[in-house]
Design a protein around this motif. Structure first.
Motif, PDB file in Angstrom:
ATOM      1  N   ALA A 162      62.075   5.384 113.865  1.00  0.00           N
ATOM      2  CA  ALA A 162      61.737   6.733 114.310  1.00  0.00           C
ATOM      3  C   ALA A 162      62.393   7.768 113.398  1.00  0.00           C
ATOM      4  O   ALA A 162      61.756   8.749 113.009  1.00  0.00           O
ATOM      5  N   ALA A 205      60.411   7.941 110.307  1.00  0.00           N
ATOM      6  CA  ALA A 205      59.102   8.564 110.471  1.00  0.00           C
ATOM      7  C   ALA A 205      59.224  10.078 110.583  1.00  0.00           C
ATOM      8  O   ALA A 205      58.349  10.807 110.147  1.00  0.00           O
ATOM      9  N   ILE A 206      60.307  10.544 111.188  1.00  0.00           N
ATOM     10  CA  ILE A 206      60.475  11.993 111.310  1.00  0.00           C
ATOM     11  C   ILE A 206      60.908  12.594 109.984  1.00  0.00           C
ATOM     12  O   ILE A 206      60.471  13.671 109.602  1.00  0.00           O
ATOM     13  N   ALA A 220      60.281  11.606 106.933  1.00  0.00           N
ATOM     14  CA  ALA A 220      59.289  11.596 105.856  1.00  0.00           C
ATOM     15  C   ALA A 220      58.454  12.873 105.792  1.00  0.00           C
ATOM     16  O   ALA A 220      58.436  13.545 104.756  1.00  0.00           O
ATOM     17  N   PRO A 221      57.773  13.250 106.864  1.00  0.00           N
ATOM     18  CA  PRO A 221      56.925  14.436 106.742  1.00  0.00           C
ATOM     19  C   PRO A 221      57.738  15.702 106.517  1.00  0.00           C
ATOM     20  O   PRO A 221      57.255  16.645 105.891  1.00  0.00           O
ATOM     21  N   LEU A 222      58.975  15.735 107.020  1.00  0.00           N
ATOM     22  CA  LEU A 222      59.788  16.930 106.864  1.00  0.00           C
ATOM     23  C   LEU A 222      60.270  17.100 105.434  1.00  0.00           C
ATOM     24  O   LEU A 222      60.355  18.208 104.910  1.00  0.00           O
ATOM     25  N   PHE A 242      57.446  12.520 100.858  1.00  0.00           N
ATOM     26  CA  PHE A 242      57.438  11.062 100.772  1.00  0.00           C
ATOM     27  C   PHE A 242      58.249  10.592  99.581  1.00  0.00           C
ATOM     28  O   PHE A 242      58.553  11.367  98.689  1.00  0.00           O
ATOM     29  N   THR A 296      56.733   2.238 103.828  1.00  0.00           N
ATOM     30  CA  THR A 296      55.600   2.935 104.451  1.00  0.00           C
ATOM     31  C   THR A 296      55.651   4.428 104.166  1.00  0.00           C
ATOM     32  O   THR A 296      54.661   5.114 104.320  1.00  0.00           O
ATOM     33  N   VAL A 297      56.827   4.958 103.797  1.00  0.00           N
ATOM     34  CA  VAL A 297      56.880   6.377 103.450  1.00  0.00           C
ATOM     35  C   VAL A 297      57.018   6.544 101.942  1.00  0.00           C
ATOM     36  O   VAL A 297      57.464   7.581 101.460  1.00  0.00           O
TER      37      VAL A 297
END
Lengths: 248, 312, 386
Positions: free
Chosen positions: A103, A106-107, A109-111, A114, A193-194
């Motif tokens: 988690a 995942a948080i 990465a977009p912030l 990548f 994955t990122v």
């Protein structure tokens, strides 16, 4: 100090890892036989050795930062001057304990974007938790009587920290670092994955392209890497605490 | 000469008075015992001497010097300290543990090693065997021996001991008590020892200081306590019904025996206490015992009636 | 002015830094474009004066560090943090309605880093206040939940519906519900078998030290293997098994390997908890039970089990929380759950979709954690030490 002999399990796992690294590039035939349905049975987009290095670099860098930060936080919160921060730190730890590593990744990465950076930041953040906990638990495990006598003998505060508290806290602290590093090896794999280049890449590429051979190659390497790291810490822990040995 | 002097010392913990107006003088070479129930302030008093606890008011002088005149670390290196739970550093060998304070004082290595070996021999731990052991490889009694050796290592002016033998079995405790007396006679150290065991206090204390609720209730010799208790509290603490027996414990057979007369039976050592002699009389159902000296030679005879002191 | 609480000062300084230095919200013309930050100050100047009023309770928080510790201070801090937390949500919701309202608007208003950081810092303010206000764990949890009521009202009244996250939810509602169900299935059906098997193995390990010496290295290695690798390693053998035994629904990807891998992970903490629980039963108690004539079964049921339960449950708590997180990774091998939404969002670089997958996982993990802590605290019957 005990002789620096490496235990059999460490020899075995690291030997296996090296052998695998050497043999994998030559094993196209084997995987073709194992997975006849797969068109290209060997992951060749990148050399496995390079991936292992990149993976290790990411884990080492993040673990180093996490260890420095975690030990500092643990030390600070256990000194008289920082004691009032202890409940705050406990709250933060309790919340982040429930955070799954994936988690955080995942948080981040977009912030952040990548690539390697979100991976590094997620790994650092997640690695901090076990190290801080280990530091706090390790320092708390030092008997009060030992501290009282250290003061009574006329040791100064820094000397007590360096010569008594930290060495005695070391086994528990090291266990925290061990947890942190082993978890980070796994999270670093997911970090592909990122967009981070790690051993997770063959797995992710394999999963999305239904290439089970890629998945197996990546998975074997990641698993062995984690086991080797774990065994290293096992060996280190034994060497570090001669006073709780079982000889005599 | 007065080695330690406490004047009107007070200590409060959260408004509760742990130590109240304590005055105390310990002469150089004296073994003083602080005794009292738990919470009587005896340990707090002890810890104020090496500034593990700072008093709220009053003054404490060591060898005539106010203890606040130097940094606490420097003061503590001049004072030996041993506690009930020993507190050996578990990650250091016996040698490193004993060498702790000499190393802090930056003694040369050869001198430290010499001192460690000397202390181990003094405490009957063969150096060759014990130097490189770790604390977890020692029995409780051996650990406390090392603890005492560590406290003595830098030849401190004063030795503070907080219930040092409280956690040991009676046999080991007895042996270590005797050794403490021997070491004190040998080295002439000033010792302040805290205990809650009246028998230990009567055995060891040249000066006994009884504390209750932070105050000194009575201080004096063992005889003073047994013969002239200052209050009912002291009388109860000393153990009213056992006073006679405990008095016997203060004197040795040698002080009451008569010149040599042939008596048969199992002999008793001249150095034994009269209390032990009483026990021997009753157990063996005899009225006289042959006495032998330290070399095992016949030295005299003790009759049952000799247990009673000659009327003053 | 005397500084009483350096903790509060740190929280206030961090909050100010987050509020002024990081964007509170982001605005993007459509879903796939990277948003532009909107700072808190812009937000406040943008709307009516009401927005400034809403943030009035900031004052007690700013003053708290210099305020003499008292119950009143903590009460005010609690109320202020509660109010501000809700106010931030309301601000975000109303700004979203302003900029991206309407059914078919393409524009997106999402949360910025500042929003989450501020919410976290306010949560920590709450936790600090609750140290003083609430003694036991149950009361603390109750007061924390109470503080979330305004958010619940905002959600239900539709005032947040224009936010990108909520849009994402409405667009994927079916997928979300499926994911919830699947995620719960993954957790439940991996923890339950592990509970039974792990309990049995733990009791066995307690009875036989030799078995324990054999068991723990195996479990340790299993726990060490990263989840993604374990999933990967199981694909081949399970696919092969599926081909040999068709009709049993075994396959290399999907639910079966996920459940198997998750159960294997769950084993170690359960076994460890069982063993530790049994080992900390005082020998004297067991001896007394034997001495009064209890049979081995009676000792097991009436003495050992109740005494070992709290420690056992601590092991189970770790297992369950861990399973919630690992189940998200299982989406990589097609097991579904919230991980699927999350990874989809990652590959589309759609932050709000990622959040839609991640937030429920976080909430679920926290809920499981708190539920077990409450249960354990209740069993221990004493005040919590968490």
């Amino acid at each position: 100090m005990k002789p620096a002999r490496l235990p059999a399990a460490l020899w075995l796992s690291s030997g296996l890892l090296l052998a695998l690294l050497y043999l994998l590039p030559h094993s196209a035939g084997l995987f073709a036989w194992l997975f006849p349905e797969v068109e290209r049975p060997l992951y060749t987009q990148d050399s496995f050795a390079n991936l292992v290095l990149a993976h290790l670099l990411l884990v080492l860098a993040s673990s180093l930062i996490a260890v420095l930060g975690g030990v500092a936080a643990g030390l600070l919160a256990s000194r008289p001057a920082g004691r009032e921060f202890r409940p705050l730190l406990d709250s933060v730890l309790a919340i982040s304990q429930a955070l799954p590593p994936v988690a955080v990744l995942a948080i981040a990465a977009p912030l952040i974007g990548f690539g390697e950076w979100p991976a590094l930041i997620a790994l650092v953040l997640y690695g901090l938790l076990p190290v801080t906990q280990g530091t706090l638990a390790g320092l708390a495990s030092v008997p009060d009587s030992v501290l009282e006598v250290a003061r009574g003998l006329g040791m100064g505060r820094w000397r007590i920290l360096w010569q008594v508290e930290l060495p005695l806290a070391a086994p528990v602290l090291l266990a925290g670092v061990r947890t942190s590093v082993v978890i980070n090896i796994g999270t670093a794999a997911i970090a592909s994955t990122v967009g981070a280049r790690t051993l997770g890449l063959p797995i992710i590429v394999g999963l999305s392209g239904f290439n089970t051979a890629y998945v197996l190659q990546g998975a074997l390497l990641v698993a062995l890497l984690a086991i080797v790291a774990d065994q290293c810490f096992d060996w280190l822990a034994h060497r570090l605490s001669p006073h709780v040995g079982v000889e005599h | 000469m007065t080695m330690l002097e406490l004047k009107a010392v007070n200590k409060f913990f959260n408004g509760w008075q742990a130590v109240a107006d304590v005055d105390l003088q310990v002469a150089a070479g004296e073994l003083a015992v602080l005794i009292g129930t738990s919470g009587s302030g005896k340990s707090t008093t002890l810890k104020m001497i090496n500034r593990l606890i700072e008093p709220d008011s009053g003054s404490i002088r060591l060898a005539g010097e106010d203890i606040r005149s130097q940094p606490p670390e420097v003061l503590r290196r001049r004072i030996g300290y041993a506690i009930q739970s020993v507190g050996l550093f578990p990650h250091w060998t016996v040698e490193q543990n004993i060498a702790a304070v000499p190393s802090l004082l930056k003694w040369p290595k050869a001198r430290i090693r010499e001192r460690v070996v000397e202390l181990l021999e003094l405490l009957h731990l063969p150096a060759a065997q014990y130097l490189s052991r770790y604390p977890h490889q020692l029995s409780g009694g051996q650990q406390q021996r090392v603890g005492v050796a560590r406290a003595l290592a830098a030849d401190p002016e004063v030795l503070l001991m907080d219930e040092p033998f409280g956690a040991l079995d009676p046999v080991t405790r007895g042996t270590l008590q005797q050794e403490l007396l021997r070491i004190q006679a040998l080295s002439g150290k000033t010792i302040v020892l805290v205990t809650h065991d009246i028998d230990e206090a009567l055995l060891l204390g040249q000066r006994i200081v009884l504390m209750d609720k932070g105050r000194v209730v009575q201080q004096g010799s063992a005889q003073d306590f047994l013969l002239h208790p200052a209050s009912d509290f002291v009388r109860d603490f000393v153990g009213q019904s056992d006073v006679g027996v405990r008095l016997l414990g203060l004197d040795t057979v040698a002080s009451r025996m008569r010149p040599l007369q042939p008596v048969s039976g199992e002999p008793i050592a001249a150095s034994a206490t009269l209390r032990e002699a009483l026990s021997a009389f009753v157990a063996r159902r005899v009225s006289s015992l042959p006495v032998i000296d330290a070399q095992g030679q016949p030295a005299g005879v003790l009759h049952f009636a000799d247990l009673l002191p000659v009327a003053a | 002015m005397r500084l009483y609480s350096r903790v509060r000062l740190l929280l206030v300084l961090l909050s100010l830094a987050a509020a002024l230095g990081l964007p509170l919200l982001t605005y993007a013309p459509n879903r796939l474009l990277t948003g532009q930050g909107i700072a808190l100050l812009d937000l406040l100047q943008g709307g009516s004066g009401l927005r400034w009023l809403v943030l009035l309770p900031v004052l007690p928080l700013l003053l708290a560090p210099w305020w003499r510790p008292a119950v009143l201070r903590e009460r005010l801090v609690y109320l202020a943090a509660l109010w501000l937390g809700a106010a931030l949500w309301w601000l975000a919701g109303s700004e979203a309605t302003l900029r991206a309202g309407g059914e078919d608007a393409l524009a997106r208003v999402s949360f910025g880093g500042g929003f989450w950081l501020l919410q976290l810092l306010l949560l920590l303010q709450l936790a600090e206040a609750l140290q003083v206000l609430a003694g036991g764990l149950p009361r603390r949890v109750l007061l924390l939940l109470l503080a979330q009521l305004p958010l619940l009202w905002l959600l239900l009244s539709g005032r947040l519906d224009s936010l990108s996250l909520l849009r994402e939810y409405h667009n994927n509602q079916d997928a979300f519900d499926d994911a919830l169900l699947r995620h719960l299935q993954l957790v439940l059906f991996s923890v339950l078998p592990a509970l039974l098997l792990g309990g049995a193995l733990g009791v066995w390990a307690y009875r036989s030290a030799r078995f324990a010496r054999l068991l723990f290295p195996v479990l340790n290695v299993l726990q060490t293997i990263p989840s993604i690798a374990l999933f990967g390693l199981l694909i081949g053998p399970l696919a092969w098994l599926g081909r040999q035994l068709p009709g049993l629904g075994i396959a290399g990807v999907g639910l079966a390997p996920a459940l198997l891998a998750l159960s294997l992970y769950a084993l170690l903490p359960v076994v460890r908890g069982t063993l530790a629980g049994l080992q900390q039963v005082p020998p004297a108690v067991r001896e007394a039970a034997r001495g009064m004539g209890m049979t081995p079964w009676q000792i097991m049921l009436q003495v050992e089990t109740p005494l070992a339960l709290p420690v056992f449950l601590s092991g189970l708590r770790i297992t369950a929380v861990q399973a919630v997180g690992l189940a998200a990774v299982a989406a990589l091998i097609g097991a579904g759950g919230f991980g699927a939404i999350m990874f989809q969002g990652l590959s589309a670089s759609a932050l709000d979709q990622v959040l839609l997958g991640v937030l429920p996982v976080l909430l679920l993990a926290l809920l499981v954690d708190v539920a077990f802590r409450l249960l354990i605290a209740r069993l221990k019957g004493a005040d919590d030490h968490a």
